[in-house]
Design an enzyme around this catalytic site. Sequence first.
Site, PDB file in Angstrom:
ATOM      1  N   ASN A  37     -28.231  18.988 -15.045  1.00  0.00           N
ATOM      2  CA  ASN A  37     -27.826  19.835 -16.163  1.00  0.00           C
ATOM      3  C   ASN A  37     -28.652  19.565 -17.423  1.00  0.00           C
ATOM      4  OD1 ASN A  37     -26.317  21.714 -17.543  1.00  0.00           O
ATOM      5  ND2 ASN A  37     -24.454  20.492 -17.658  1.00  0.00           N
ATOM      6  N   HIS A 122      -9.039  20.270 -14.737  1.00  0.00           N
ATOM      7  CA  HIS A 122      -9.266  20.002 -16.163  1.00  0.00           C
ATOM      8  C   HIS A 122      -8.382  20.875 -17.025  1.00  0.00           C
ATOM      9  CE1 HIS A 122     -13.681  18.435 -15.992  1.00  0.00           C
ATOM     10  NE2 HIS A 122     -12.953  17.927 -15.030  1.00  0.00           N
ATOM     11  N   ARG A 147      -6.682  16.290 -15.606  1.00  0.00           N
ATOM     12  CA  ARG A 147      -7.361  15.628 -16.720  1.00  0.00           C
ATOM     13  C   ARG A 147      -6.990  16.340 -18.013  1.00  0.00           C
ATOM     14  NH1 ARG A 147     -13.878  15.387 -17.994  1.00  0.00           N
ATOM     15  NH2 ARG A 147     -13.399  17.268 -19.185  1.00  0.00           N
ATOM     16  N   TYR A 159     -15.258  16.643 -26.950  1.00  0.00           N
ATOM     17  CA  TYR A 159     -15.755  16.723 -25.577  1.00  0.00           C
ATOM     18  C   TYR A 159     -14.656  17.282 -24.669  1.00  0.00           C
ATOM     19  CZ  TYR A 159     -16.396  15.753 -20.802  1.00  0.00           C
ATOM     20  OH  TYR A 159     -16.429  15.945 -19.465  1.00  0.00           O
ATOM     21  N   ASP A 210     -11.126  11.491 -20.060  1.00  0.00           N
ATOM     22  CA  ASP A 210     -12.551  11.119 -20.088  1.00  0.00           C
ATOM     23  C   ASP A 210     -12.949  10.805 -21.529  1.00  0.00           C
ATOM     24  OD1 ASP A 210     -15.273  10.848 -19.735  1.00  0.00           O
ATOM     25  OD2 ASP A 210     -15.527  12.748 -18.634  1.00  0.00           O
ATOM     26  N   HIS A 212     -15.978   9.772 -22.218  1.00  0.00           N
ATOM     27  CA  HIS A 212     -17.367  10.238 -22.224  1.00  0.00           C
ATOM     28  C   HIS A 212     -18.330   9.295 -22.936  1.00  0.00           C
ATOM     29  CE1 HIS A 212     -20.137  13.775 -21.629  1.00  0.00           C
ATOM     30  NE2 HIS A 212     -19.367  13.842 -20.569  1.00  0.00           N
ATOM     31  N   GLU A 236     -11.751   7.431 -17.969  1.00  0.00           N
ATOM     32  CA  GLU A 236     -13.124   7.576 -17.466  1.00  0.00           C
ATOM     33  C   GLU A 236     -14.146   7.272 -18.556  1.00  0.00           C
ATOM     34  OE1 GLU A 236     -13.667  11.385 -15.702  1.00  0.00           O
ATOM     35  OE2 GLU A 236     -15.803  11.428 -16.117  1.00  0.00           O
ATOM     36  N   GLU A 262     -20.631   8.639 -13.249  1.00  0.00           N
ATOM     37  CA  GLU A 262     -21.194   9.968 -12.992  1.00  0.00           C
ATOM     38  C   GLU A 262     -22.682  10.035 -13.315  1.00  0.00           C
ATOM     39  OE1 GLU A 262     -18.470  12.199 -15.472  1.00  0.00           O
ATOM     40  OE2 GLU A 262     -20.023  12.586 -16.942  1.00  0.00           O
ATOM     41  N   ARG A 283     -17.470   7.136  -9.888  1.00  0.00           N
ATOM     42  CA  ARG A 283     -17.674   8.576 -10.035  1.00  0.00           C
ATOM     43  C   ARG A 283     -19.035   9.007  -9.502  1.00  0.00           C
ATOM     44  NH1 ARG A 283     -15.067  12.046 -11.703  1.00  0.00           N
ATOM     45  NH2 ARG A 283     -16.349  12.828 -13.406  1.00  0.00           N
ATOM     46  N   HIS A 312     -17.674  12.664  -9.249  1.00  0.00           N
ATOM     47  CA  HIS A 312     -17.951  13.685 -10.246  1.00  0.00           C
ATOM     48  C   HIS A 312     -17.972  15.053  -9.548  1.00  0.00           C
ATOM     49  CE1 HIS A 312     -21.091  15.098 -13.469  1.00  0.00           C
ATOM     50  NE2 HIS A 312     -19.870  15.397 -13.836  1.00  0.00           N
ATOM     51  N   ASP A 316     -21.485  21.846 -13.165  1.00  0.00           N
ATOM     52  CA  ASP A 316     -22.949  21.778 -13.142  1.00  0.00           C
ATOM     53  C   ASP A 316     -23.443  21.188 -11.821  1.00  0.00           C
ATOM     54  OD1 ASP A 316     -21.656  19.703 -15.004  1.00  0.00           O
ATOM     55  OD2 ASP A 316     -23.466  18.659 -14.382  1.00  0.00           O
ATOM     56  N   GLU A 339     -12.962  15.082  -8.425  1.00  0.00           N
ATOM     57  CA  GLU A 339     -12.924  16.023  -9.544  1.00  0.00           C
ATOM     58  C   GLU A 339     -13.218  17.432  -9.023  1.00  0.00           C
ATOM     59  OE1 GLU A 339     -16.032  15.501 -12.452  1.00  0.00           O
ATOM     60  OE2 GLU A 339     -14.810  16.386 -14.040  1.00  0.00           O
ATOM     61  N   TRP A 402     -23.026  11.873 -26.510  1.00  0.00           N
ATOM     62  CA  TRP A 402     -22.210  13.082 -26.421  1.00  0.00           C
ATOM     63  C   TRP A 402     -21.071  12.880 -25.435  1.00  0.00           C
ATOM     64  CZ3 TRP A 402     -21.970  16.498 -22.004  1.00  0.00           C
ATOM     65  CH2 TRP A 402     -21.013  17.525 -22.203  1.00  0.00           C
TER      66      TRP A 402
HETATM   67  O1  EZ4 Z   1     -20.071  16.095 -19.089  1.00  0.00           O
HETATM   68  O2  EZ4 Z   1     -21.142  17.191 -15.868  1.00  0.00           O
HETATM   69  O3  EZ4 Z   1     -16.208  14.173 -16.027  1.00  0.00           O
HETATM   70  N1  EZ4 Z   1     -16.962  15.077 -16.185  1.00  0.00           N
HETATM   71  C1  EZ4 Z   1     -17.933  15.085 -17.076  1.00  0.00           C
HETATM   72  C2  EZ4 Z   1     -18.808  16.312 -17.067  1.00  0.00           C
HETATM   73  C3  EZ4 Z   1     -20.161  16.068 -17.696  1.00  0.00           C
HETATM   74  C4  EZ4 Z   1     -21.107  17.155 -17.256  1.00  0.00           C
HETATM   75  C5  EZ4 Z   1     -22.486  16.932 -17.830  1.00  0.00           C
HETATM   76  O4  EZ4 Z   1     -23.375  17.864 -17.301  1.00  0.00           O
HETATM   77  O5  EZ4 Z   1     -18.081  14.150 -17.829  1.00  0.00           O
HETATM   78  O6  EZ4 Z   1     -18.140  17.371 -17.710  1.00  0.00           O
HETATM   79 CO    CO Z   2     -17.031  12.463 -17.122  1.00  0.00          CO
END
Ligand code: EZ4
Ligand code: CO
Length: 402
Positions: A37, A122, A147, A159, A210, A212, A236, A262, A283, A312, A316, A339, A402
């Site tokens: 991605n 999600h 989630r 996020y 998550d 992130h 996560e 992931e 993941r 994961h 994407d 997921e 991010w």
């Molecule tokens: O941000 O796959 O747990 N899932 C994630 C995803 C990631 C994306 C990044 O391309 O963290 O949503």
């Molecule tokens: Co994630």
Amino acid sequence: MRITEARVIVCSPGRNFVTLKIVTDEGLYGVGDATLNGREMAVAAYLQEHVVPLLIGRGSDRIEHTWQYLFKGSYWGAGPVTMSAIAAVDMALWDLKGKRLGVPVHQLLGGRSRDKVLVYGHANGRDNAETIAAAERYRDLGYRAIRLQAGVPGLEHAYGVGRGDLFYEPAETGSPPEHVWSTETYLDHVPRLFAEAREALGWDVHLLHDAHHRLTPTEAGWLGHRLEDYRLFWLEDPVNDLLQDGFRHLRRHTRTPIAVGEVFNSVFQLHQLVTEQLVDYLRTTVLRTGGITPLMKIAHLAEPYQVRLGSHGATDLSPITMAAALQVDLAVHNFGIQEYMRHSDATAEVFSSSYAFDDGYLVPGAEPGLGADIDEAAAARFPYERAYLPVARSVDGTVTSW
Ligand code: EZ4
Ligand code: CO
């Protein structure tokens, strides 16, 4: 069977996907996903320029051997571009082997350890009430694990909060969007989200979250501790995936189960986390880590340490990766959860798949191979569009994870 042709197909049915199709002299073909991605064309070029020429004329049967040839033969080791490319080859070769032998791939991995694969969806919203309402909709659809990601008051973007609750798409065409991030505001907010969610949803549903990669080990330990009362299935990516020491610190400060991986590209990024039992779920995906072949080894390494797979499965990753993941999830003993984000209708116009959602589980179809395919004519109707993941900045402008 000899490989006579390998085609790299780049398309954008709602979002970008890179697919490898390997054709043999017996007329059978196999498919693999190579999507990275936000950096898709790097993998497409890697395949086209450096991998496809090595495949033509090779036998398709020797999966392990081909994997080692591409991995060791590249010399430079594991990185996201290399491993996504090798993964596509590996998936396609397993697909071919299954088709040739007339069995779904999980039969070749030892057969089913279970009948169906627990998945989580999600739920997200601009605030807690919207997120909880979305979670209720998921529960009505039959989901047993959800989630939760919610907008944070005072922050314009958070996020995991995207376009509508069933189709969160973390990529934008044009320039990368920029999101402002404040750890303090987030940490204040998340325990409230889960307090309200347990109040509204009760305790019969698994809840996940998550972070992130955004927190320091100390911040993550604090959050994990605060969330213990709400019995999360997992927290996560509380800290940066690549910093192993962070997990040692975190483990001392919370009993909330931890999921990670992931972005991992190889066993070398996780063996210590597994053998020291610093995490609960991996993941690591079929796609990012080089295919089914290495993921099975990772699963077997993790089994005696009671670390389970929780692959994961964001949108994407194409339906081909989801189909491949399900083959592994069915076969390995130490599976935890998968997921599952629904792909958009446009994606489903290009990719077909035989797995189906039923009452909180995904059930793979019984067809030979992986159980997913690409329609190249449909793909041609959705040309590639450059797209980026968002970039996050702290309140003072510093670029942050991010
Ligand atoms: O941000 O796959 O747990 N899932 C994630 C995803 C990631 C994306 C990044 O391309 O963290 O949503
Ligand atoms: Co994630």
